[in-house]
Motif scaffolding. Structure first.
Motif: not given
Length: 807
Positions: A354, A363, A389-390, A392-394, A396-397, A455, A457
């Motif tokens: 990530t 991104r 969590s990291l 999932k953020q990746w 979403a980016s 999510n 996003t």
């Protein structure tokens, strides 16, 4: 260079400047779109346009049958990402043609990603494929080198492209797709004292190492010590390697305890290459704009062939000398789709993934801009990794325009992928539901698998099934289509068989069950693979599980897919118990169809017990295990026992199995081929022939055996071929049992010419093995009762397959 040559020949350039300028325009266009060609032929035959048909297809989803994997299909080529065990069998059954594979991409060197690679290479070679490119992290060349002792018949020229953190490859395929490697390294280390460092284990006569050079050669300077086998990372032929290897590593004699050990070849335990993971970014070429025939006619272009050239992105020159370029008659191009293939094996790598700078350009920025839009991400990772969590953020980016496909057992239903075997097993259950095991499966998807990922996003998310597709072009089809395997109705299948064969009866209807003497209690055998050479629709390659007593079992040979067959036969929970209680794996010889499934079992055994699995086999098996371990992402210790000698460890295996005798008998096949004779303390004796011609020594040692399991590769009419390939015919195998005075004989290892039922010319007085065929020794006297119903059910349904596939 071209113009200079013409000038030196005294020719004028005025007649040449137009085609030269057109060539330059096309070349500049290729550079602008980051499309590079591997040869002049490619440049002449294809433009850098997007293929007219392209899609991603999921092959494996991590079910019992096939590890997570996928294809990228285009008009021009096929690219396969990961080749786990069972891949070639799945592709063969479902009509996915491996022969058109041009590139194989490995995300890491592990049994889950390349356990099926040796079998695939051998099959591709048999199908006449001449060249294959293999991409992956450091260690791929070492892994291929480790296979040299059993894929020497492979005639494919292999190009190897390895990526490291310092040198991440960018490769252009023949279809214009740019494959970019992003290398992630972990801190995984091997133990300070590897299991193969024991001086009692077999040692090569000269130390072997791998160096990267531009050719495949052996250092023939006699003053060089040790001898070095140089394997290129650009290209090498396994056949050439094997030929060269004979000068470096001659056939080994049977080792005795008094043999002086050579210095073991060891790689540093901290070698990072064994820990590398590659994420692949796949850039498709730009999608060319629509051709405008009205504009073309306004420019004086006549309809016909010239329209086609302009549509394909080529400039043309009209008879009046006017040059028309594609951008004058084509609508603006749109960027080609981008695909990511991600396989993160552990949580340790999530932060590395990530935070990697190579993904910044993909991104979605805070101002809503994005340099490159990713169309689809194929996640081959487990649910615990993706739920981080990291991670999932990746996800979403990339923005909401990116779709995500999950292909892993922690998301996907455990569907049966080998439908031919399932359908046959349903029918065989009508003969005996206890002896013919129904494969274990679950068609229900994992409940709430996507709930924790929801999510707003993150773009659309899809749980894949085998053969699911994500269409890239044409644009009107773009999107995800879930794979639909044929459904099998168990009741309808059995009713259809009864309608066709009204005389069919289960053996339980023929006579009451009467158990044999008490010496056979708890003992049974399950055939996990009964075919030869390559897996087929109905038969996997060799593998036999022998349950000796309540908490002890042994695997006799362990071909590719053996672990998956155990899971289908026993279910996940029971399989864990049986593997935990394995006392050893015994390998008869070094042909690929008899040992490629060993490593997966050894890994599972170590995960369950934390100890090394005893493995008995020929010396070359040890070197393969050792070299795979050195190149692999996974650690699996084994206690190796040279099959040709008596060892203290061998005595321990006999004690653990409750055996009085364990005889390894040299048989007539390839070098270092063995049969085995097991005598249990309860008084029964079992003989397994391995692959062999009728062998007098096996008859002698196995005299008066209770059970003989003998290979019967060929029908009687193919005796000359059986002799040439050092196999046995049906009648020869039966005759061995008669000479041995064996009480019961079971035939196995049938040629794939006979995928369902061997071609018998008379009633068979012995047992015929099928995959997932369970024989309880207390009822083994009922073997003869199977002959009539099996002949009625299957004898007229054989389907011919490729000939000359038996090793």
């Amino acid at each position: 260079e071209y113009m200079g040559g013409k000038l030196r020949e005294g020719k004028e350039l005025c007649s040449l400047h137009t085609p030269i300028i057109n060539l330059a325009r096309n070349f500049v266009s290729c550079l602008q779109q980051r499309t590079f060609f591997t040869s002049a032929n490619t440049l002449r035959s294809r433009t850098n346009s997007m293929p007219s048909d392209a899609f991603v297809q999921i092959i494996g989803t991590g079910t019992f049958d096939v590890s997570p994997s996928c294809f990228i299909f285009t008009d021009f080529s096929r690219s396969l990402f990961n080749v786990g065990e069972g891949t070639q069998r799945f592709c063969m059954e479902h009509g996915v043609k491996l022969a058109r594979v041009a590139d194989i991409f490995l995300t890491r060197v592990s049994i889950d990603t390349c356990g099926g690679l040796p079998g695939c290479l051998l099959t591709l070679s048999d199908q006449g494929v001449q060249n294959v490119r293999i991409h992956g992290p450091s260690g791929v060349s070492d892994y291929l080198s480790a296979m040299r002792s059993f894929i020497h018949s492979c005639k494919i020229q292999i190009e190897v492209f390895e990526s490291t953190k310092e040198q991440q490859n960018v490769y252009s395929g023949p279809d214009g797709i740019i494959y970019r490697s992003v290398v992630l390294d972990t801190d995984t280390q091997l133990p300070d004292t590897p299991w193969w460092s024991d001086p009692k284990l077999p040692q090569p006569r000269q130390r072997l190492s791998v160096k990267r050079k531009q050719t495949c050669e052996v250092d023939d300077d006699p003053s060089t010590t040790p001898a070095i086998l140089n394997i290129t990372t650009a290209a090498y032929s396994p056949r050439q390697v094997h030929k060269a290897l004979k000068q470096v590593w001659p056939p080994l004699p049977s080792l005795s305890p008094s043999s002086p050990p050579a210095s073991p070849t060891q790689r540093s335990p901290s070698r990072s290459a064994a820990s590398s993971v590659v994420v692949y970014l796949c850039h498709f070429p730009a999608i060319r704009g629509k051709f405008n025939p009205v504009k073309a006619k306004e420019l004086g272009v006549p309809s016909g062939a010239l329209f086609g050239k302009l549509s394909n992105g080529l400039s043309i020159t009209l008879p009046n000398g006017v040059t028309v370029h594609p951008d004058q008659v084509l609508a603006p191009s749109t960027p080609g789709p981008i695909i990511l293939v991600v396989d993160i094996p552990s949580l340790d790598l999530v932060e590395t993934l990530t935070s990697h700078s190579d993904f910044i350009d993909y991104r979605l920025l805070s101002d809503g801009t994005q340099s490159h839009t990713v169309g689809c991400v194929v996640h081959l990772s487990s649910r615990d990794v993706i739920s981080h969590s990291l991670y999932k953020q990746w996800m979403a980016s990339f923005g909401t325009n990116t779709e995500h496909i999950f292909a892993h057992s922690t998301f996907c239903a455990n569907e049966v992928l080998f439908h031919g075997q399932l359908q046959q097993q349903i029918r065989l259950q009508m003969v005996s539901p206890d002896w013919f095991v129904m494969p274990s499966f679950d068609l229900n998807p994992i409940p709430d698998a996507l709930h924790e990922l929801q999510n707003e996003t993150i773009g659309k998310m899809h749980i894949a099934s085998a053969l699911s597709k994500f269409f890239l072009v044409p644009l009107k089809k773009r999107g995800f289509v879930k794979g639909q395997l044929p459904t099998i109705d168990i009741v309808a299948t059995q009713q259809e068989a009864l309608k066709k064969f009204p005389a069919l009866k289960a053996i339980s209807d023929i006579a009451p069950i009467q158990t044999q003497v008490d010496k056979f209690r708890d003992a049974f055998v399950v055939f996990l693979g009964t075919g030869s050479a390559i897996p087929s629709k109905y038969r996997n390659v060799s593998g036999i599980y022998l349950h000796v007593e309540q908490d002890a079992g042994i695997l006799l040979d362990c071909g590719e897919g053996t672990y998956g067959q155990m899971l289908r036969c026993f279910g996940a929970t029971k399989t864990e118990i049986l593997i935990r209680n394995l006392k050893c794996i015994w390998i008869s010889h070094m042909h690929a169809d008899h040992h490629l499934g060993l490593i997966k079992i050894a890994i599972k055994y170590f995960q369950l017990t934390g100890t090394a699995l005893p493995v008995l086999g020929p010396p070359r098996l040890f070197f393969w295990l050792k070299e795979f371990q050195q190149s692999s992402f996974q650690y699996f210790p084994v206690n190796f026992i040279d099959i040709a000698r008596t060892d203290v460890l061998d005595q321990q295996v006999k004690q653990d199995l409750g055996l009085i005798h364990m005889h390894h008998v040299p048989v007539i096949h390839c070098p270092d081929s063995f049969g085995i004779v097991l005598t249990h303390r309860n008084g029964w004796t079992l003989v397994y022939s391995g692959d062999t011609r009728p062998c007098d020594q096996l008859v002698k040692v196995g005299r008066n055996a209770d059970v003989l399991i003998h290979e019967a590769t060929f029908e009687d009419a193919l005796l000359s071929e059986a002799i040439a390939r050092r196999h046995s015919t049906y009648s020869e195998a039966i005759e061995v049992g008669e000479r041995m005075n064996a009480q019961y004989v079971i035939l196995t290892h049938f040629s794939q010419r006979y995928p369902k039922f061997p071609k018998l010319h008379s009633a068979c007085p012995v047992g015929l093995a099928f995959d997932l065929f369970r024989v309880p020794f207390q009822e083994i006297h009922r073997l003869s009762e199977l002959s009539e119903p099996l002949t009625l059910l299957l004898a007229d349904e054989n389907e011919s397959t490729e000939e000359n596939v038996d090793e």
